[in-house]
Scaffold this active site. Structure first.
Site, short mmCIF file in Angstrom:
data_model
loop_
_atom_site.label_atom_id
_atom_site.label_comp_id
_atom_site.label_asym_id
_atom_site.label_seq_id
_atom_site.Cartn_x
_atom_site.Cartn_y
_atom_site.Cartn_z
N TRP A 172 0.90 -1.13 0.04
CA TRP A 172 -0.11 0.15 -0.15
C TRP A 172 0.99 1.25 -0.08
O TRP A 172 1.91 1.20 0.75
CB TRP A 172 -0.81 0.02 1.21
CG TRP A 172 -2.12 0.92 1.13
CD1 TRP A 172 -2.02 2.07 1.62
CD2 TRP A 172 -3.18 0.80 0.24
NE1 TRP A 172 -3.54 2.78 1.46
CE2 TRP A 172 -4.15 1.88 0.69
CE3 TRP A 172 -3.74 -0.26 -0.50
CZ2 TRP A 172 -5.18 1.92 -0.02
CZ3 TRP A 172 -4.93 -0.24 -1.11
CH2 TRP A 172 -5.78 1.10 -0.88
N PHE B 141 -1.20 -2.79 8.53
CA PHE B 141 -1.76 -3.58 9.70
C PHE B 141 -1.26 -5.04 9.76
O PHE B 141 -1.22 -5.55 10.91
CB PHE B 141 -3.32 -3.67 9.50
CG PHE B 141 -4.21 -3.93 10.64
CD1 PHE B 141 -4.36 -3.27 11.73
CD2 PHE B 141 -4.66 -5.11 10.51
CE1 PHE B 141 -5.05 -3.49 12.70
CE2 PHE B 141 -5.25 -5.73 11.84
CZ PHE B 141 -5.66 -4.75 12.82
N ALA C 51 4.19 3.23 4.58
CA ALA C 51 3.38 4.70 4.66
C ALA C 51 1.88 4.60 5.06
O ALA C 51 1.28 4.15 4.18
CB ALA C 51 3.94 5.28 3.31
N VAL C 52 1.45 5.30 5.87
CA VAL C 52 -0.06 5.44 6.24
C VAL C 52 -0.18 6.78 6.30
O VAL C 52 0.41 7.70 6.91
CB VAL C 52 -0.44 4.93 7.65
CG1 VAL C 52 -1.89 5.02 7.57
CG2 VAL C 52 -0.04 3.25 7.86
N ILE C 53 -0.97 6.99 5.15
CA ILE C 53 -1.34 8.77 4.92
C ILE C 53 -2.78 8.92 5.55
O ILE C 53 -3.50 8.42 5.02
CB ILE C 53 -1.11 8.99 3.37
CG1 ILE C 53 0.46 8.73 2.97
CG2 ILE C 53 -1.49 10.42 3.27
CD1 ILE C 53 0.60 8.54 1.57
N ALA D 157 -9.76 11.10 5.01
CA ALA D 157 -11.07 11.66 5.73
C ALA D 157 -11.62 10.87 6.51
O ALA D 157 -12.53 11.39 7.34
CB ALA D 157 -11.83 12.28 4.46
N HIS E 206 -9.66 5.72 9.96
CA HIS E 206 -9.19 4.62 9.42
C HIS E 206 -7.56 4.90 9.81
O HIS E 206 -6.89 3.87 10.29
CB HIS E 206 -9.33 4.13 7.95
CG HIS E 206 -8.56 3.24 7.55
ND1 HIS E 206 -8.91 1.76 7.85
CD2 HIS E 206 -7.58 3.06 6.64
CE1 HIS E 206 -8.32 0.85 7.32
NE2 HIS E 206 -7.17 1.69 6.60
N PHE F 2 11.59 0.93 13.27
CA PHE F 2 10.34 1.43 12.97
C PHE F 2 10.29 2.58 11.67
O PHE F 2 10.76 3.71 11.96
CB PHE F 2 9.67 2.14 14.24
CG PHE F 2 8.22 2.79 13.97
CD1 PHE F 2 7.17 1.79 14.07
CD2 PHE F 2 8.13 3.99 13.90
CE1 PHE F 2 5.80 2.18 13.71
CE2 PHE F 2 6.80 4.69 13.80
CZ PHE F 2 5.76 3.70 13.43
N ARG G 118 9.56 12.68 3.31
CA ARG G 118 10.42 11.52 4.29
C ARG G 118 10.96 10.40 3.60
O ARG G 118 11.66 9.63 4.05
CB ARG G 118 9.34 11.23 5.17
CG ARG G 118 9.46 12.36 6.33
CD ARG G 118 8.04 12.21 6.91
NE ARG G 118 7.92 13.24 8.12
CZ ARG G 118 7.56 14.81 7.69
NH1 ARG G 118 7.38 14.92 6.48
NH2 ARG G 118 7.59 15.45 8.75
#
EC number: 2.5.1.78
Length: 154
Positions: free
Chosen positions: A23, A58, A81-83, A86, A89, A114, A128
């Site tokens: 993802w 996850f 990467a978790v962005i 809206a 989640h 991490f 980043r």
């Protein structure tokens, strides 16, 4: 007083797995390249490095647990990467992935770095992953290298 700290030198023969997410691959691919570059620049042998791809953040803790339980790996470099979007989640995935990754290091008593970006927008992630804020994948692998050396010296 005696000071014990790790050095940035690859401990020969130590097996490291990079576990990264598919993802947001357009960001994570850059993190993986940074991690591989750090491993090579610090004297790592490519034969000691394995890359495992998981669907999303996850899933990182479960696969890290399986890899460390196998006894085949001495350390893990977790990347993803978790962005923020809206919906809430982002909060759930970020929190659970973070806790799970930390738990794996404690459970197995092995270094797990991490390198999971948790950003408010794509621009912050891009920064980043190799632009203004350096490459967090490179940094995450240097943590692995230093921690492996530190473990050897304790």
């Amino acid at each position: 007083m005696k000071l014990i700290e790790g050095q940035l030198k690859v401990v020969n023969g130590k097996k490291v797995a990079i576990v990264s997410t598919r993802w947001n691959h357009f960001i994570v691919d850059r993190l993986v390249e940074g991690a591989k570059d750090a491993f090579a620049r610090h004297g790592g042998d490519e034969a000691d490095l394995t890359h495992v791809l998981v669907p999303g953040a996850f899933e990182l803790p479960m696969i890290i647990d399986k890899l460390l339980a196998s006894g085949k790996y001495d350390a893990i470099c977790a990347l993803g990467a978790v962005i923020r979007g809206a919906t809430p989640h982002f909060d759930y995935v970020s929190a659970e992935a973070t806790k799970g990754i930390a738990m794996m290091s404690l459970k197995h008593q092995k270094p797990v770095s991490f390198g999971l970006l948790t950003t408010d927008n794509i621009e912050q992630s891009i920064e980043r992953a190799g632009t203004k804020a350096g490459n967090k994948g490179f940094e995450a692998m240097t943590v692995v290298i230093e921690m492996l050396d530190l473990y050897e010296n304790l």
